[in-house]
Scaffold this active site. Sequence first.
Site, PDB file in Angstrom:
ATOM      1  N   GLY A 117      -3.410  11.353  39.602  1.00 45.95           N
ATOM      2  CA  GLY A 117      -2.532  11.672  38.298  1.00 45.95           C
ATOM      3  C   GLY A 117      -1.596  12.764  38.157  1.00 45.95           C
ATOM      4  O   GLY A 117      -1.212  13.136  37.233  1.00 45.95           O
ATOM      5  N   TYR A 118      -1.715  13.387  39.308  1.00 50.39           N
ATOM      6  CA  TYR A 118      -1.130  14.745  39.436  1.00 50.39           C
ATOM      7  C   TYR A 118       0.389  14.393  39.807  1.00 50.39           C
ATOM      8  O   TYR A 118       0.913  15.495  40.360  1.00 50.39           O
ATOM      9  CB  TYR A 118      -1.544  15.911  40.317  1.00 50.39           C
ATOM     10  CG  TYR A 118      -2.898  16.420  39.580  1.00 50.39           C
ATOM     11  CD1 TYR A 118      -3.528  16.189  38.193  1.00 50.39           C
ATOM     12  CD2 TYR A 118      -3.785  17.265  40.220  1.00 50.39           C
ATOM     13  CE1 TYR A 118      -4.536  16.602  37.636  1.00 50.39           C
ATOM     14  CE2 TYR A 118      -5.057  17.836  39.861  1.00 50.39           C
ATOM     15  CZ  TYR A 118      -5.406  17.264  38.629  1.00 50.39           C
ATOM     16  OH  TYR A 118      -6.587  17.916  38.105  1.00 50.39           O
ATOM     17  N   GLY A 119       1.355  13.415  39.556  1.00 52.85           N
ATOM     18  CA  GLY A 119       2.468  13.375  40.036  1.00 52.85           C
ATOM     19  C   GLY A 119       2.624  13.172  41.347  1.00 52.85           C
ATOM     20  O   GLY A 119       2.106  12.438  42.094  1.00 52.85           O
TER      21      GLY A 119
ATOM     22  N   ALA B 143       1.743  15.795  43.425  1.00 52.12           N
ATOM     23  CA  ALA B 143       1.112  16.717  44.154  1.00 52.12           C
ATOM     24  C   ALA B 143       0.365  16.414  45.232  1.00 52.12           C
ATOM     25  O   ALA B 143       0.207  16.964  46.558  1.00 52.12           O
ATOM     26  CB  ALA B 143       0.038  17.334  43.338  1.00 52.12           C
TER      27      ALA B 143
ATOM     28  N   ARG C 261      -7.691  17.961  33.376  1.00 56.91           N
ATOM     29  CA  ARG C 261      -7.680  18.641  34.430  1.00 56.91           C
ATOM     30  C   ARG C 261      -8.614  17.770  35.424  1.00 56.91           C
ATOM     31  O   ARG C 261      -9.478  17.537  35.128  1.00 56.91           O
ATOM     32  CB  ARG C 261      -7.867  19.909  34.485  1.00 56.91           C
ATOM     33  CG  ARG C 261      -6.860  20.832  33.784  1.00 56.91           C
ATOM     34  CD  ARG C 261      -5.819  21.245  34.640  1.00 56.91           C
ATOM     35  NE  ARG C 261      -5.119  20.177  35.361  1.00 56.91           N
ATOM     36  CZ  ARG C 261      -4.278  19.356  34.871  1.00 56.91           C
ATOM     37  NH1 ARG C 261      -3.673  19.399  33.504  1.00 56.91           N
ATOM     38  NH2 ARG C 261      -3.883  18.492  35.578  1.00 56.91           N
TER      39      ARG C 261
END
Lengths: 318, 45
Positions: free
Chosen positions: A61-63, A65, A318
Amino acid sequence: MSFALDNYRLLGRSGLRVSPLALGTATFGTETGWGAEKDDARRLFDRYVERGGNFLDTAVGYGSAESLLGEFARDRRESLVLATKYSTLRRPGDPNSTGGSRKNLLASVHTSLQRLGTDYLDLLYLHVWDFTTPVEEILRGLDDLVRQGKVLHVAISNTPAWQISRMQTIADLRGWSPLVALQLEYNLLERTGERDLIPMAREMGLAVIPYSPLAGGLLTGKYSRADVAGVASGDGTRKGFNFAALGTVTERNLDVVDILKEVAAEQGCTPAQAGLSWLLHNPDVTAPHYRRPHPRTTGGQPGCPDGGPHHRAASPPR
Amino acid sequence: MDLTTAQLARLDEVSAIDPGQPHALLVGDHIGNVMRGGMKIQASR
């Protein structure tokens, strides 16, 4: 208290050796409007790895990354511990593209493997509890991935302690892969994990991996009582997010920051370093995250042995 | 840089939380009397 990156620790009850600080990558990529450009992310990665750092933390879910991390890690993949996470929404409108289910698990892991450019993950976390999926489905799915060699170890974050406790018990009784790490927010301003989550992790063999060790930048000491008035939410800055959205700049928290600043001054270090040191003095803590400071904040911490503090910059979880 | 025991204690004190149920009850004097009656018994970890 040494937290040199090449002073390795065991991850929970596993035999995996990790640095005492994990490099967070949620701020790799700029889609969120406040992350790191590729060159900055590359420099941070290189500096971390050159000092012996081996513990890289990302999530589906961190784009972008995962893709950036995969690119940076390509020529030294085997010597790195790549940790990613699944269970956050991947396609708006598709109920099977989110949560802990077997269907989402397999699809999410395949996506992560492809983006990271690798055929195995060293560590896979369930990212966020969904209050929906039966625990046996989660545990059996995770164990299948371990047996297939696609995942080496499994872990969990952002889940109630009682669920994790019974999951670990089921995994042990059935001979399934145990959970070996727990991520939670843990810092001088957020210690409620001490009630159940952290003692549970100790008792059941999960390494404690605190995220937001500097409480979204508050423990860098950059906010004072003068800042409490007159900040609007949604002004697009981290300051606005901390003040209004999270509500973390309170009198009580500023009292903690005052003592932290005093201690830091006595030590001749920054409040950020003193705050990280407080965490690392806890024998239950294995490896806090650290991350690049946001460019619109006060910048790096001079003299920090590891190059800078963690800074939470995207929206929770996070 | 390494924090001293006294510095760690100051940080622990100012940032302390209310442990909530059942933790506060379990470490209280009343439960201590009910369970141990003044004997000293080492807890596991």
